[in-house]
Design an enzyme around this catalytic site. Structure first.
Site, PDB file in Angstrom:
ATOM      1  N   ARG A 122      31.658  34.573  -9.783  1.00 52.06           N
ATOM      2  CA  ARG A 122      32.635  34.546  -8.808  1.00 52.06           C
ATOM      3  C   ARG A 122      33.962  34.831  -9.333  1.00 52.06           C
ATOM      4  NH1 ARG A 122      31.039  29.250  -6.978  1.00 52.06           N
ATOM      5  NH2 ARG A 122      32.557  28.078  -8.077  1.00 52.06           N
ATOM      6  N   TYR A 180      54.206  35.755   9.283  1.00 50.33           N
ATOM      7  CA  TYR A 180      52.880  36.413   9.976  1.00 50.33           C
ATOM      8  C   TYR A 180      52.080  35.349  10.742  1.00 50.33           C
ATOM      9  CZ  TYR A 180      48.254  38.659   9.695  1.00 50.33           C
ATOM     10  OH  TYR A 180      46.843  39.187  10.011  1.00 50.33           O
ATOM     11  N   ASP A 231      55.654  35.942   1.314  1.00 47.86           N
ATOM     12  CA  ASP A 231      54.563  37.034   1.830  1.00 47.86           C
ATOM     13  C   ASP A 231      55.012  38.519   1.187  1.00 47.86           C
ATOM     14  OD1 ASP A 231      52.999  39.033   3.108  1.00 47.86           O
ATOM     15  OD2 ASP A 231      52.317  37.455   4.652  1.00 47.86           O
ATOM     16  N   LYS A 236      46.647  46.419   3.182  1.00 46.82           N
ATOM     17  CA  LYS A 236      47.643  47.146   3.788  1.00 46.82           C
ATOM     18  C   LYS A 236      47.925  48.251   2.877  1.00 46.82           C
ATOM     19  CE  LYS A 236      47.703  44.270   7.432  1.00 46.82           C
ATOM     20  NZ  LYS A 236      48.565  43.078   7.367  1.00 46.82           N
TER      21      LYS A 236
HETATM   22  C1  LIG Z   1      47.866  41.637   7.509  1.00 49.37           C
HETATM   23  C2  LIG Z   1      48.790  40.912   6.838  1.00 49.37           C
HETATM   24  C3  LIG Z   1      48.251  39.578   6.407  1.00 49.37           C
HETATM   25  C4  LIG Z   1      46.971  39.305   6.371  1.00 49.37           C
HETATM   26  O1  LIG Z   1      46.387  40.095   5.436  1.00 49.37           O
HETATM   27  P1  LIG Z   1      44.669  40.261   5.959  1.00 49.37           P
HETATM   28  O2  LIG Z   1      43.995  41.030   4.763  1.00 49.37           O
HETATM   29  O3  LIG Z   1      44.400  41.071   7.376  1.00 49.37           O
HETATM   30  O4  LIG Z   1      44.130  38.880   6.032  1.00 49.37           O
HETATM   31  C5  LIG Z   1      49.317  38.772   5.853  1.00 49.37           C
HETATM   32  N1  LIG Z   1      50.676  39.039   5.852  1.00 49.37           N
HETATM   33  C6  LIG Z   1      51.278  40.076   6.468  1.00 49.37           C
HETATM   34  C7  LIG Z   1      52.674  40.186   6.469  1.00 49.37           C
HETATM   35  C8  LIG Z   1      50.172  40.989   6.985  1.00 49.37           C
HETATM   36  O5  LIG Z   1      50.994  42.043   7.683  1.00 49.37           O
END
Ligand SMILES: *Cc1c(COP(=O)(O)O)cnc(C)c1O
Length: 397
Positions: free
Chosen positions: A66, A119, A190, A215
């Site tokens: 894991r 987000y 974030d 992303k």
């Molecule tokens: C897309 C995104 C997330 C979440 O990511 P996932 O992999 O889609 O769960 C979190 N924060 C921001 C700013 C994002 O653009």
């Protein structure tokens, strides 16, 4: 090859997380393979005991699948280099990384201050999970004054995102970090927008950086992954313990894809950023455009903070159009090179017609009736993208 310590992230990114040389042959593949496993076997019980002892000292030790083996460890190293952290924990999506950070660092009875530009699904996490477990959340503008007005004796965490989702509102991270420090709040940022390459919250005073590797890190719209990065050993222990307890795991193949993708992060991000600025220049001359949201654009209100705290930009921008919703829909539908879809950070351009209801909770937004369209500018020729935008604006008229 001797250990070197290059100063630039572009160099570090190509020299981190490589496969180890084989002790017999002295050879290694350049790219580390995807090391898939569900469990680990030990030569003898003494080796297993040594692993348990190392884990008790806080080292990254694998006794079960894991946790993830070398491929995962290599990607964790890359996230640490990018973010300037000492420990990174991987999660199966960016949202899972956010959930992990909250579940690891909050207790029942705690209160969290969340920037209103965060987000959107963070609010779902709040309503669906945090409230049920006795954690309360207040949303406010991402400024010291706004947070201070909502702070309570039981406030434990400051959760922000800069630039914010949808409109890319820049926050003053160093000021917020000083404020969090003053009141003993753990500050979580974030950092998906910066992904450690163009913006580094830990260096600006934050305690925790969360990144959706989905992303720009992955960069090819073919995987989902997240990371939580810290530089404090006590926070790292909480995160690794809860990560293990929650059973979060990333497939070795996805970790491998992220490693493959991240090698070209610098050139992809730079190119997207350059293209996005060209698109901004074009849009700024169009009569339909009321405003451009993009911190690297000199007229953006966050431009000074961006210049002070960031080393680059990316392909994300939003534009306020003097179009009603029906015309804005015609505009989006007429685009041929922009895929209609969420997400960003891949090689391709994407467009999203932003629902005004999603913007209502953002104090940064003033509803003057303009349609908001969010664009991710990818690696296509900007001239072609601009021609596509021009065609679509004509179709909307
Ligand atoms: C897309 C995104 C997330 C979440 O990511 P996932 O992999 O889609 O769960 C979190 N924060 C921001 C700013 C994002 O653009």
């Amino acid at each position: 090859m001797a250990e070197s310590n290059p100063a630039h992230l572009d160099t570090l990114l190509q020299h981190t997380g490589l496969a180890e040389f084989d002790s017999k042959t002295g050879a290694a593949p350049v790219a580390i393979p995807s090391m898939r496993t569900s469990t680990v076997r030990f030569r003898d019980l003494e080796a297993l005991d040594a692993a348990h002892a190392a884990r008790a000292r806080g080292e990254r030790v694998v006794t079960y699948g894991r946790v993830g083996m070398d491929t995962h460890a290599a990607l964790e190293d890359v996230f640490c280099k990018l973010e300037g952290g000492t420990r990174a924990v991987l999660a199966p999506s960016g949202m899972a990384a956010i959930s992990l950070a909250m579940m690891a660092l909050l207790n029942a009875g705690d209160h969290v201050l969340v920037a209103d530009c965060a987000y959107g699904p963070v609010r779902t996490l709040d309503a669906a999970v945090l409230q049920r477990f006795g954690v309360s959340v207040s949303y406010c503008r991402g400024t010291v004054e706004a947070f201070e007005a909502q702070r309570r004796p039981e406030t434990r965490m400051l959760y922000v995102e800069s630039p914010g989702s949808l409109l890319f509102e820049m926050l003053d991270l160093p000021a917020l970090a000083a404020y969090a420090g003053e009141h003993g709040l753990v500050m979580v940022v974030d950092n998906t927008w910066g992904s450690g390459y163009i913006y580094r919250p830990l260096a600006l005073g934050a305690d925790v950086s969360v990144v959706a590797g989905t992303k720009y890190v992955g960069g090819h719209s073919d995987l989902m992954l997240g990371a939580v990065v810290v530089k404090d050993a006590a926070l790292a222990k909480k995160l690794t313990d809860i990560h293990y307890a929650l059973g979060l795991h990333v497939s070795a193949d996805d970790a491998w894809l992220a490693l493959r993708g991240v090698r070209t992060l610098p050139i992809r991000m730079r190119e997207s950023a350059r293209n996005a600025l060209e698109v901004c220049r074009y849009l700024s001359q169009r009569p339909e455009v009321a405003r451009i949201y993009h911190p690297a654009w000199p007229e953006d209100p966050g431009h000074a903070l961006w210049k002070r705290d960031c080393t680059g930009s990316n392909g994300m921008l939003a534009v306020a159009l003097k179009l009603d919703q029906a015309a804005a829909r015609r505009f989006v539908n007429a685009l041929q090179l922009f895929g209609i879809g969420y997400s960003w950070g891949g090689f391709e351009s994407l467009v999203q017609l932003v629902d005004p209801n999603a913007l209502k909770p953002h104090g940064y937004w003033s509803d003057d009736g303009h349609a908001i369209v969010r664009l991710h500018i990818g690696l296509e020729s900007p001239a072609d993208l601009i021609a596509d935008l021009e065609r679509a604006l004509q179709a909307a008229a």
